[in-house]
Motif scaffolding. Structure first.
Motif, PDB file in Angstrom:
ATOM      1  N   SER A   1      -8.080 -15.719  -6.967  1.00 41.10           N
ATOM      2  CA  SER A   1      -8.241 -14.187  -6.195  1.00 41.10           C
ATOM      3  C   SER A   1      -8.743 -12.982  -7.050  1.00 41.10           C
ATOM      4  CB  SER A   1      -6.811 -14.099  -5.488  1.00 41.10           C
ATOM      5  OG  SER A   1      -5.902 -13.722  -6.544  1.00 41.10           O
ATOM      6  N   GLY A   2      -8.864 -11.841  -6.205  1.00 45.62           N
ATOM      7  CA  GLY A   2      -8.945 -10.372  -7.216  1.00 45.62           C
ATOM      8  C   GLY A   2      -7.463 -10.133  -7.770  1.00 45.62           C
ATOM      9  N   SER A   3      -7.689  -8.967  -8.734  1.00 41.82           N
ATOM     10  CA  SER A   3      -6.291  -8.558  -9.218  1.00 41.82           C
ATOM     11  C   SER A   3      -5.470  -7.682  -8.415  1.00 41.82           C
ATOM     12  CB  SER A   3      -6.891  -7.758 -10.380  1.00 41.82           C
ATOM     13  OG  SER A   3      -7.489  -6.557  -9.834  1.00 41.82           O
ATOM     14  N   ALA A   4      -4.270  -7.452  -9.022  1.00 47.50           N
ATOM     15  CA  ALA A   4      -3.439  -6.616  -8.306  1.00 47.50           C
ATOM     16  C   ALA A   4      -3.928  -5.238  -7.821  1.00 47.50           C
ATOM     17  CB  ALA A   4      -2.058  -6.478  -9.253  1.00 47.50           C
ATOM     18  N   SER A   5      -4.951  -4.846  -8.739  1.00 50.69           N
ATOM     19  CA  SER A   5      -5.442  -3.582  -8.246  1.00 50.69           C
ATOM     20  C   SER A   5      -6.368  -3.719  -7.174  1.00 50.69           C
ATOM     21  CB  SER A   5      -6.159  -2.731  -9.620  1.00 50.69           C
ATOM     22  OG  SER A   5      -7.212  -3.317 -10.025  1.00 50.69           O
ATOM     23  N   ASP A   6      -7.234  -4.842  -7.150  1.00 54.27           N
ATOM     24  CA  ASP A   6      -8.060  -5.145  -6.152  1.00 54.27           C
ATOM     25  C   ASP A   6      -7.489  -5.315  -4.751  1.00 54.27           C
ATOM     26  OD1 ASP A   6     -10.451  -5.522  -7.755  1.00 54.27           O
ATOM     27  OD2 ASP A   6      -9.906  -7.563  -8.281  1.00 54.27           O
ATOM     28  N   ALA A   7      -6.045  -5.436  -4.900  1.00 54.42           N
ATOM     29  CA  ALA A   7      -5.108  -5.595  -3.414  1.00 54.42           C
ATOM     30  C   ALA A   7      -4.347  -4.393  -3.407  1.00 54.42           C
ATOM     31  CB  ALA A   7      -4.440  -6.893  -3.758  1.00 54.42           C
ATOM     32  N   LYS A   8      -4.956  -3.215  -4.160  1.00 53.74           N
ATOM     33  CA  LYS A   8      -4.224  -1.958  -3.804  1.00 53.74           C
ATOM     34  C   LYS A   8      -2.638  -1.792  -4.045  1.00 53.74           C
ATOM     35  CE  LYS A   8      -7.981  -0.438  -0.823  1.00 53.74           C
ATOM     36  NZ  LYS A   8      -8.577   0.175  -2.107  1.00 53.74           N
ATOM     37  N   VAL A   9      -2.182  -2.784  -5.198  1.00 57.10           N
ATOM     38  CA  VAL A   9      -0.851  -2.830  -5.484  1.00 57.10           C
ATOM     39  C   VAL A   9      -0.497  -1.481  -6.119  1.00 57.10           C
ATOM     40  CG1 VAL A   9       0.993  -3.827  -7.101  1.00 57.10           C
ATOM     41  CG2 VAL A   9      -0.638  -5.401  -5.835  1.00 57.10           C
ATOM     42  N   PRO A  10      -1.152  -0.771  -6.798  1.00 59.57           N
ATOM     43  CA  PRO A  10      -0.466   0.570  -7.465  1.00 59.57           C
ATOM     44  C   PRO A  10      -0.285   1.333  -6.062  1.00 59.57           C
ATOM     45  CG  PRO A  10      -2.521  -0.116  -8.612  1.00 59.57           C
ATOM     46  CD  PRO A  10      -2.396  -1.214  -7.482  1.00 59.57           C
ATOM     47  N   GLU A  11      -1.157   1.534  -5.267  1.00 59.76           N
ATOM     48  CA  GLU A  11      -1.033   2.327  -3.878  1.00 59.76           C
ATOM     49  C   GLU A  11       0.168   1.836  -3.270  1.00 59.76           C
ATOM     50  OE1 GLU A  11      -5.443   2.399  -4.712  1.00 59.76           O
ATOM     51  OE2 GLU A  11      -3.459   1.211  -4.973  1.00 59.76           O
ATOM     52  N   PHE A  12       0.606   0.475  -3.274  1.00 61.89           N
ATOM     53  CA  PHE A  12       1.679   0.058  -2.619  1.00 61.89           C
ATOM     54  C   PHE A  12       3.087   0.667  -3.365  1.00 61.89           C
ATOM     55  CE2 PHE A  12       5.238  -3.078  -3.046  1.00 61.89           C
ATOM     56  CZ  PHE A  12       5.499  -3.283  -1.825  1.00 61.89           C
ATOM     57  N   ILE A  13       3.056   0.556  -4.678  1.00 61.39           N
ATOM     58  CA  ILE A  13       4.133   0.977  -5.451  1.00 61.39           C
ATOM     59  C   ILE A  13       4.226   2.429  -5.267  1.00 61.39           C
ATOM     60  CG2 ILE A  13       4.742   1.228  -8.093  1.00 61.39           C
ATOM     61  CD1 ILE A  13       3.553  -1.415  -8.478  1.00 61.39           C
ATOM     62  N   GLU A  14       3.153   3.154  -5.428  1.00 62.98           N
ATOM     63  CA  GLU A  14       3.401   4.691  -5.163  1.00 62.98           C
ATOM     64  C   GLU A  14       4.010   5.038  -3.945  1.00 62.98           C
ATOM     65  OE1 GLU A  14       2.851   8.780  -4.233  1.00 62.98           O
ATOM     66  OE2 GLU A  14       2.957   7.409  -6.205  1.00 62.98           O
ATOM     67  N   PHE A  15       3.539   4.040  -2.685  1.00 61.98           N
ATOM     68  CA  PHE A  15       4.299   4.170  -1.364  1.00 61.98           C
ATOM     69  C   PHE A  15       5.791   3.954  -1.533  1.00 61.98           C
ATOM     70  CE2 PHE A  15       5.689   2.634   2.771  1.00 61.98           C
ATOM     71  CZ  PHE A  15       5.482   3.557   3.562  1.00 61.98           C
ATOM     72  N   ILE A  16       5.983   2.543  -1.983  1.00 69.03           N
ATOM     73  CA  ILE A  16       7.411   1.907  -2.067  1.00 69.03           C
ATOM     74  C   ILE A  16       8.429   2.886  -2.679  1.00 69.03           C
ATOM     75  CG2 ILE A  16       7.512   0.685  -3.791  1.00 69.03           C
ATOM     76  CD1 ILE A  16       8.188  -0.472  -0.370  1.00 69.03           C
ATOM     77  N   VAL A  17       7.956   3.635  -3.838  1.00 71.87           N
ATOM     78  CA  VAL A  17       8.961   4.381  -4.230  1.00 71.87           C
ATOM     79  C   VAL A  17       9.410   5.642  -3.721  1.00 71.87           C
ATOM     80  CG1 VAL A  17       8.328   3.694  -6.626  1.00 71.87           C
ATOM     81  CG2 VAL A  17       7.451   5.702  -5.604  1.00 71.87           C
ATOM     82  N   LYS A  18       8.668   5.829  -2.666  1.00 69.68           N
ATOM     83  CA  LYS A  18       9.037   6.994  -1.835  1.00 69.68           C
ATOM     84  C   LYS A  18       9.585   6.571  -0.455  1.00 69.68           C
ATOM     85  CE  LYS A  18       4.606   8.083  -1.427  1.00 69.68           C
ATOM     86  NZ  LYS A  18       3.185   8.889  -1.168  1.00 69.68           N
ATOM     87  N   ASP A  19       9.256   5.588  -0.284  1.00 68.32           N
ATOM     88  CA  ASP A  19      10.003   4.674   1.037  1.00 68.32           C
ATOM     89  C   ASP A  19      11.527   4.244   0.518  1.00 68.32           C
ATOM     90  OD1 ASP A  19      10.169   3.421   3.406  1.00 68.32           O
ATOM     91  OD2 ASP A  19       9.955   1.458   2.639  1.00 68.32           O
ATOM     92  N   ILE A  20      11.593   3.908  -0.662  1.00 63.62           N
ATOM     93  CA  ILE A  20      13.138   3.506  -1.238  1.00 63.62           C
ATOM     94  C   ILE A  20      13.323   4.383  -2.716  1.00 63.62           C
ATOM     95  CG2 ILE A  20      14.417   1.497  -2.004  1.00 63.62           C
ATOM     96  CD1 ILE A  20      12.485  -0.370  -0.442  1.00 63.62           C
ATOM     97  N   PRO A  21      13.899   5.618  -2.435  1.00 63.75           N
ATOM     98  CA  PRO A  21      13.843   6.577  -3.484  1.00 63.75           C
ATOM     99  C   PRO A  21      14.513   6.130  -5.021  1.00 63.75           C
ATOM    100  CG  PRO A  21      14.300   7.622  -1.516  1.00 63.75           C
ATOM    101  CD  PRO A  21      14.190   6.133  -1.107  1.00 63.75           C
ATOM    102  N   GLU A  22      15.390   4.782  -4.594  1.00 63.88           N
ATOM    103  CA  GLU A  22      16.247   4.376  -5.739  1.00 63.88           C
ATOM    104  C   GLU A  22      15.054   3.890  -6.986  1.00 63.88           C
ATOM    105  OE1 GLU A  22      18.409   2.582  -2.274  1.00 63.88           O
ATOM    106  OE2 GLU A  22      16.427   3.874  -2.463  1.00 63.88           O
ATOM    107  N   HIS A  23      14.045   3.653  -6.653  1.00 62.14           N
ATOM    108  CA  HIS A  23      12.954   3.125  -7.435  1.00 62.14           C
ATOM    109  C   HIS A  23      12.507   4.352  -8.191  1.00 62.14           C
ATOM    110  CE1 HIS A  23      12.675  -0.983  -6.271  1.00 62.14           C
ATOM    111  NE2 HIS A  23      12.673  -0.596  -5.106  1.00 62.14           N
TER     112      HIS A  23
END
Length: 212
Positions: free
Chosen positions: A86-108
């Motif tokens: 498969s493609g890499s993590a960035s191909d799957a837009k994981v960095p954008e996911f992490i940017e979103f999740i830290v705002k969704d769960i501020p404890e991160h």
């Protein structure tokens, strides 16, 4: 267990945890209140309006700066690089996911920002440059110091803690995307397409010659 099998197991665990957390965060609703649902676009079907509005608000905000996002991208692709599966993590837009999740769960937020800063300071002290400016070999050498908790030295424990979180978020993000689901090999339910138990499964349990 190979790298992808390990990451898959971690990702599925993280996904389960994320679902529980999301369920626990839903606001209370009063039975006396009557809410008229607004029309939802097809892409948001099944979501309540407060969820749609909240997600739009979070997506409009920015937490990580460009340097931090670049570092997250490098780390994510080290954890799940592109291969013949498969493609890499960035191909799957994981960095954008992490940017979103830290705002969704501020404890991160604090652990992630602090961990990224630790990584740059450690890399600068060792190689005289930030992590993203270091060579691939230099980057991997640092990851090797913090990716294996039982082997890590006491002085890099802060890095170990950060990398554990980064690895968990990367796995969770990757295996909730189309690329990640295909990597797992999950086909989902397909009505009227049952062709029997797969041969490899029957062989695994020694039942390939059993007739019902």
């Amino acid at each position: 267990m190979n790298r992808r099998d390990s990451i898959k197991a971690l990702g599925l665990t993280a996904i389960s945890t994320a679902v529980i957390l999301d369920a626990c965060k839903q606001p209370e609703t009063k039975t006396s209140d009557v809410v008229v649902p607004k029309e939802e676009p097809a892409s948001e079907a099944g979501r309540e309006q407060w969820e749609i509005d909240r997600n739009k608000k979070l997506k409009a905000e920015t937490f990580f700066d460009k340097h931090e996002m670049a570092t997250i991208t490098v780390l994510a692709d080290i954890i799940i690089p592109k291969d013949n599966v498969s493609g890499s993590a960035s191909d799957a837009k994981v960095p954008e996911f992490i940017e979103f999740i830290v705002k969704d769960i501020p404890e991160h937020k604090t652990p992630m920002r602090g961990g990224l800063k630790w990584l740059d300071v450690y890399c600068f002290n060792k190689f005289g440059k930030s992590f993203i400016d270091a060579s691939s070999n230099q980057q991997i050498s640092i990851i090797d110091e913090i990716a294996y908790p039982k082997k890590a030295k006491p002085e890099v424990q802060a890095g170990v803690t950060f990398f554990n979180r980064m690895r968990s978020l990367t796995a969770s993000g990757f295996y909730t995307t189309e690329i990640g689901v295909k990597d797992i090999g999950y086909a989902g339910n397909a009505p009227n397409q049952w062709t029997g138990v797969p041969d490899d499964v029957l062989k695994q349990y020694g039942m390939q010659n059993v007739k019902v």
